[in-house]
Scaffold this motif. Structure first.
Motif: not given
Length: 611
Positions: A81-88, A228-233, A236-241
């Motif tokens: 989820y970190y990777g998804i956020g970073a790539y997005a 799981a959904a809240i945790s992943a979301g 992901s937001m931290l991964g985007t940053f």
């Protein structure tokens, strides 16, 4: 119950007598302030980087803790989820979309992926979720390496150095610290809100005792999916940053198992299932490893793993519940004001004396129909053609030797086992007979049960245990708290409201389990040996307790070996031996039958008594 056991005193609203500088909340706010003030005061870019890393990993670990700590599901693939956020963030930034927008897109995508991965695993037991998370992390790693047109493959993705708040890219470190500090605060606030919400109580209950949670009408798979959904979301937001902060990412660094394990380790060291534990775990570990890297340079490659290992060993040896356990152990505790029974009473309070004086209502119509239940375990025929009816307000005692199939019968009439043949029908509130199939469906139809081996939510307080049952009828946390205190008062548990369930003696645990079920306001109560193993004084109180419940109009089916209780409480007794109904009728008549004596004591004793 004795008057002494019910004398007012021992619980109530907490009145703090802690010096302000030792208050946990004050210490927490001081900690947060220092995360910003120290780097600003020092003014060094490297110190800024360390504190940005602390805030980042504290946020990631707190997000993981929602599913790993609260729900008890070990995810070792959270880097997905970190990777998804970073790539997005990176890909959309190259397309001209600000990370302030793309972080929400990545969060929604990550939440969907988390649900898709978790749903089949949460229906199983054991290590399946942990193994699946690792497997899917490797899948995302391989896909990102080979989908060159989208991810850049092994070369990764870079973004143009467009400086400004709209891109989260800066020449100075302070704006990045402000952003990641804000994201960390959002994650902590979400974790704090969940822990004090209905969802949080249900997650902890599911983690502690899934079968008991299902019996309390908790949709255990659903609440874990929410976590799981809240945790992943949030992850992901931290991964985007972080993608914008680094300005470059590649598959090897984002979809990385070691990165996932780091996130887990910070929560473990800080305190699993606590709101602020991951933050303190990160504050301890990150500076040590980052400073060691800075001081030792290239000679410190891989040193962080060694440091993590040493710290983890120390935590396991000296504070197995994490850093947060030190707060519980050494900080002064709040002074407790005595409970005043004359205060404004909780919701629908009915004092125990009033309940005891209530005349028992006559038994009513049939409320439960059990017909021709059969159950096999391989070649063993556990129950054979068991049938009975239960009327409103009636107490049916079920007795029989050990291994007779009594608990198996209970499991079938509460949804924990499916019968091979036969049916169970419950009269619903509309006057129609329905055939529930699952524990949750039975609970929602008004059937509550206790367990032969008590199943408390050990890490929760007595009050929280009872609240879990109350959540079935009431949505508000405060309303459930009032109901829990009412029931605890009536059942003689109010002195222990703030005590963790694991610290209660066996008699208290059995009473607590009854209290949790009663908080669901059942119409049918299944009691599985609630008087086994308790001392004579507690036995008398337990019998009086069941009388109180019976006099309120609740129908009771009780498996019991204590004949004093069976004879005093039961309107009818059913004897089961080798899975079959051996006898049924009035207690004083059934216990005199030769077949019953033989089933309990053997043929020789039976013949001797007849001679």
């Amino acid at each position: 119950m004795t008057d002494k056991a019910l004398s007012p005193g021992g619980i109530g609203n907490k009145v703090s007598s802690i010096p302000w500088f030792l208050n946990k909340k004050v210490l927490f706010f001081i900690t947060l302030a220092l995360l910003v003030l120290i780097p600003i005061g020092v003014g060094d870019d490297y110190i800024y980087h360390i504190f940005i890393t602390i805030c980042l990993f504290a946020g990631l670990s707190t997000a993981w803790n929602i599913v790993g700590g609260y729900a008890g599901q070990l995810s070792l693939g959270h880097a997905i989820y970190y990777g998804i956020g970073a790539y997005a963030g990176m890909l959309m930034l190259n397309a001209g979309v600000s990370p302030w927008v793309s972080m929400f897109v990545g969060a929604l995508l990550s939440a969907g992926v988390a649900v898709a991965i978790s749903y089949p695993c949460f229906k199983l037991h054991g290590p399946f979720y942990a193994l699946a998370s690792i497997a899917f992390l490797e899948v995302f790693h391989v896909v990102s390496l080979n989908w060159v047109s989208l991810t850049g493959g092994a070369n990764g993705v870079m973004v143009p150095l467009d400086i400004g708040w709209h891109t989260m890219i800066f020449t100075e470190r302070l704006p990045s610290l402000i952003i990641v500090f804000g994201l960390m605060l959002v994650t902590l606030a979400v974790a704090w809100a969940i822990r004090r919400s209905k969802l949080g109580y249900q997650l902890i209950a599911t983690r502690e005792r899934e079968s008991a949670a299902r019996g309390a009408a908790i949709r255990t798979v659903h609440v874990r999916l929410y976590a799981a959904a809240i945790s992943a979301g949030l992850t992901s937001m931290l991964g985007t940053f972080h993608g914008s902060y680094l300005t470059y990412i590649e598959p090897e660094s984002v979809f990385n198992l070691t990165f996932s394990i780091q996130i887990v380790l910070f929560a473990l060291v800080g305190g699993l299932g606590t709101v602020f534990g991951p933050l303190y775990g990160t504050i301890l570990l990150v500076p040590i490893t980052e400073l060691a890297r800075g001081w030792l340079g290239s000679s410190a490659i891989g040193l962080h793993g060694f440091v993590y290992g040493i710290v983890l060993i120390a935590v396991v040896l000296f504070m197995p519940d994490g850093i947060m356990s030190l707060f519980q152990r050494y900080l002064p505790k709040a002074r407790v004001r005595q409970f005043n029974a004359k205060e404004e009473s909780p919701v629908d309070r009915v004092h125990l004396d009033d309940i005891r004086s209530t005349k028992r209502p006559p038994t009513g119509d049939i409320i439960l129909k059990v017909e021709h239940l059969d159950k096999h375990f391989g070649g063993l025929h556990v129950t054979q053609d068991v049938s009975f009816d239960l009327r409103k307000g009636e107490v049916l005692g079920i007795i029989g030797p050990n291994g007779a199939g009594k608990t198996t019968l209970f499991n079938m009439i509460s949804g924990f086992l499916r019968p091979d043949s036969g049916s169970v029908a419950v009269l619903d509130e509309d006057g129609l007979f329905i055939a529930p199939k699952t524990p949750g469906a039975f609970a929602r139809s008004g059937v509550g049960r206790t367990f032969q081996i008590v199943q408390p939510f050990a890490a929760m307080t007595v009050e929280e245990n009872i609240m879990v049952g109350a959540f079935y009828r009431f949505r508000s946390v405060e309303e459930c708290r009032k109901v829990a205190r009412e029931i605890a008062y009536e059942l003689g548990l109010y002195r222990f409201l703030d005590e963790e369930a694991r610290n209660l003696p066996i008699g208290g645990l059995k009473r607590l389990e009854v209290a949790r079920v009663m908080a669901m306001r059942p119409r049918i109560l299944l009691l599985d040996e609630v008087m086994a193993g308790i001392n004579p004084g507690d036995l008398r109180e337990a019998i009086e307790l069941v009388k109180v419940i019976r006099n309120s109009g609740i129908s009771i089916v009780a498996i019991e070996h204590v004949m004093q209780a069976v004879m005093e409480l039961s309107d009818r007794v059913m004897v089961i031996s080798s899975g079959e109904v051996l006898a049924e009728g009035k207690p004083e008549e059934v216990v005199k039958q030769e077949a019953v004596i033989e089933a309990y004591l053997g043929k020789e004793v039976s013949h001797a008594s007849s001679e």
